[in-house]
Design an enzyme around this catalytic site. Structure first.
Site, short mmCIF file in Angstrom:
data_model
loop_
_atom_site.label_atom_id
_atom_site.label_comp_id
_atom_site.label_asym_id
_atom_site.label_seq_id
_atom_site.Cartn_x
_atom_site.Cartn_y
_atom_site.Cartn_z
N GLU A 38 0.82 -1.23 0.00
CA GLU A 38 0.00 0.00 0.00
C GLU A 38 0.85 1.27 0.00
O GLU A 38 0.40 2.32 0.45
CB GLU A 38 -0.98 -0.03 1.19
CG GLU A 38 -1.99 -1.16 1.03
CD GLU A 38 -2.69 -1.57 2.32
OE1 GLU A 38 -3.68 -2.32 2.23
OE2 GLU A 38 -2.23 -1.18 3.41
N ASP A 96 -0.63 -5.49 9.12
CA ASP A 96 -1.58 -4.68 9.87
C ASP A 96 -1.47 -5.02 11.35
O ASP A 96 -1.31 -6.20 11.70
CB ASP A 96 -3.02 -5.00 9.44
CG ASP A 96 -3.48 -4.25 8.22
OD1 ASP A 96 -2.70 -3.47 7.66
OD2 ASP A 96 -4.64 -4.46 7.82
N HIS A 107 -0.30 0.06 10.55
CA HIS A 107 0.71 -0.92 10.14
C HIS A 107 1.85 -0.98 11.14
O HIS A 107 2.13 -0.02 11.85
CB HIS A 107 1.29 -0.56 8.77
CG HIS A 107 0.32 -0.69 7.64
ND1 HIS A 107 0.36 0.13 6.53
CD2 HIS A 107 -0.71 -1.55 7.45
CE1 HIS A 107 -0.62 -0.22 5.69
NE2 HIS A 107 -1.27 -1.23 6.23
#
Length: 601
Positions: free
Chosen positions: A345, A369, A536
């Protein structure tokens, strides 16, 4: 599998460590009595570093020792010129005696510095250490002070264990800071789903890490695939390897969203091409020049990259999970090799944290995550099982779409048979086979990834010591760092299945328990989760929090949360001038006062 030599992946040579032997400059008796002892001390320091530390390509760290000691300004300048020509990026000044502080000190503002003053009664090495550290502080050139706890005899030819620990801790941190300099972060795409970390802050990379940021639109994948800008021979080899070594799991999508076998085969072709293309974008590929693509062959000198993916790419095309997982792993179709650091991401801040920990350990890093805190009561309510052992007070579910390094399976083993993540030069063919066998590749969840693709699924073996960390940006302050040392844990299979099914069971899972202290942000596991400052986390094998704190101080990134024992915290001596009762506050003040290492121009 072959072991791939990864030297030459980036422009230039690895930075070297320079030893600066300082001596009392008074000749006609004093200096002559000290030159040999000083020289021997310098060589012992160099031997310790050479025999212990390695570069990311596995080669021993190179150490430069000048052929003369430094008694004053002239000799200091000669050593500075030698270090410039030899590519020294880190300096350690050593001495057993009094020397002339500001005349012998290292004045390069971009070089991480330490000073070891011998603790002996024959000569006042400690006096020089205090004097030169004061000069460093006064001139705004912070240096780490190294001083043994116990008095040694002048002729004692050993480095005490406590001094060894600090020399190596500084050397690892200093080298990491020096390696960063001049490299690139490659941003493939832009901001993913509004995630703040993927708003790539170029001044952060430039001023704090000494790096540059390069940006490439995700349409470059389409161009290179359609125009054949990749090595076709390697592509065929990589596709065959993936089909042979990446077992596909059952499609968990609803029938109306499931892809046909033909469509899934096409997805494999696309994701393998994406992996090749991304690597070529990061570090180049001489083979492309042979194929007539000279510009593309050069790459971007990128030691770190990130892929936006969601949603502009993944709503239409196969996702980047295979690409990210394989890049972050210590092996691929070509053999065993150093991992690439690559952020899901395009979370550049999590990627930067992965990079810092990688340079300290030379091991693959986990991107995940920080998804869920499971209290013992919640686990018991949902599964009927009450956690035990390290997990007795609850645990954190670390999970993200299948982009975590396959090294994180824990299927590799150390000498004692315990689960481990290793530097690539310690990895065996059996380790690779075990990691691949522990991983299943599921057709991507098309609710998340409309374009399809594949996600890796595995569960990290329990019992691995790990450190979770994260850099965040604070308006008005700049970057800050948080650190949590802990362990992966195993859950009974039935318990894992129930908890995993509540999220996405096609993604890799790491059950994590931080070490708690009973106070502050580490009062309990819940409080660690509640104080985590972003969605994260970057996870490294080993308890490396102390090394990370030293590196952060070199880069001037304050640490606002950690569970490292106070006696292991090692920062430049200047920090104590800004407070000793509150080390966290002193760290913030010192970092603000001295400013980012590479912010000096």
């Amino acid at each position: 599998m072959a072991t791939i030599n990864t030297s030459g992946r980036f422009v230039g040579d690895w930075p070297k460590i320079g030893i600066r032997p300082a001596v009392d400059g008074r000749q006609h008796g004093v200096r002559e009595s000290l030159d040999a002892q000083t020289r021997a001390m310098a060589e012992r320091t160099a031997d310790l570093i050479r025999s212990t530390l390695r570069y990311p390509d596995g080669a021993p760290v190179e150490v430069i020792v000048p052929d003369h000691n430094i008694g004053g300004v002239y000799e200091a300048a000669k050593v500075a010129e030698l270090f410039r020509l030899e590519g020294v990026g880190v300096s350690i000044t050593i001495t057993p005696c009094w020397c002339y502080g500001s005349e012998t000190m290292d004045m390069d503002p971009l070089t991480p510095k330490a000073v070891w003053g011998f603790n002996g009664t024959e000569r006042p090495g400690a006096v020089y250490l205090a004097a030169v550290l004061a000069a460093h502080t006064q001139k705004g050139l912070p240096a780490f002070g190294i001083y043994g706890r116990d008095v040694q005899d002048a002729g004692e030819g050993v480095i005490p264990p406590d001094v060894q620990l600090r020399i190596l801790r500084f050397a690892r941190a200093g080298l990491a800071a020096a390696v960063l300099r001049g490299k690139s972060y490659l941003s493939l795409g832009g901001v993913s789903m509004g995630i703040a970390g993927s708003i790539v802050d170029q001044p952060f990379f430039e001023r704090y890490l000494g790096m540059r940021v390069e940006t490439v639109d995700m349409s470059e994948y389409t161009r290179r695939m359609e125009e054949g800008i990749f090595d076709p021979d390697e592509y065929e080899r990589a596709l065959a390897w993936a089909r042979a070594n990446c077992p596909e799991g059952a499609d968990r999508n609803a029938a109306d969203k499931a892809k046909s076998r033909e469509e899934l085969d096409r997805d494999w072709e696309v994701v393998v091409r994406m992996a090749l293309i991304t690597r070529d974008l990061l570090v180049g590929n001489p083979r492309l020049a042979e194929l007539g693509f000279g510009e593309e062959a050069m790459g971007r000198n990128a030691i770190l990259g990130g892929f936006q993916g969601q949603r502009q790419w993944t709503d239409h095309s196969p996702n980047g999970d295979f690409m990210e997982a394989i890049l972050n792993s210590s092996f691929d179709w070509n053999g065993i090799r150093a991992p690439h650091m690559f952020a899901t991401e395009n979370d550049s801040l999590n990627g930067a944290t992965m990079l810092l920990m990688y340079l300290l350990t030379n091991r693959a890093q986990i991107f995940a995550d920080v998804r869920t805190f499971w209290s013992p009561d919640a686990v018991e309510r949902v599964t009927g099982y009450r956690p035990e052992g390290r997990a007795a007070d609850g645990f954190i579910h670390l999970i993200n779409s299948g982009a975590a390094t396959l090294d994180a399976t824990g299927a590799m083993s150390d000498e004692s048979g315990a689960p481990a993540m290793k530097p690539f030069w310690e990895i065996s063919d059996d380790d690779v086979r075990a990691a691949l066998a522990a991983t299943t590749w599921y057709p991507a969840n098309r609710g998340y990834f409309r374009g399809g693709g594949f996600s890796s699924q595995f569960v990290s073996r329990g019992g691995m010591p790990v450190t979770m960390a994260r850099v965040n940006l604070v308006s008005g302050t700049g970057p800050v760092l948080q650190i949590a040392e802990g362990w992966t844990v195993d859950l009974p299979q039935a318990v894992h299945d129930v908890l995993d099914q509540r999220t996405d069971p096609t993604w890799p899972t790491h059950w994590f328990v931080p070490r708690t202290t009973g106070s502050g942000a580490f009062r309990d596991v819940y409080t660690v989760m509640a104080n985590w400052a972003a969605n994260h986390g970057a996870i490294s094998y080993g308890h490396i929090g102390a090394d990370l704190i030293s590196l952060a101080s070199i880069l001037r990134i304050p640490v606002h949360m950690h569970n490292v024992p106070e006696e292991d915290v090692f920062r430049p001596s200047a920090w104590s001038n800004l407070g000793t009762a509150d080390l966290e506050g002193a760290d913030f003040r010192a970092c603000a006062n001295f400013g980012p290492l590479y912010g000096r121009r």
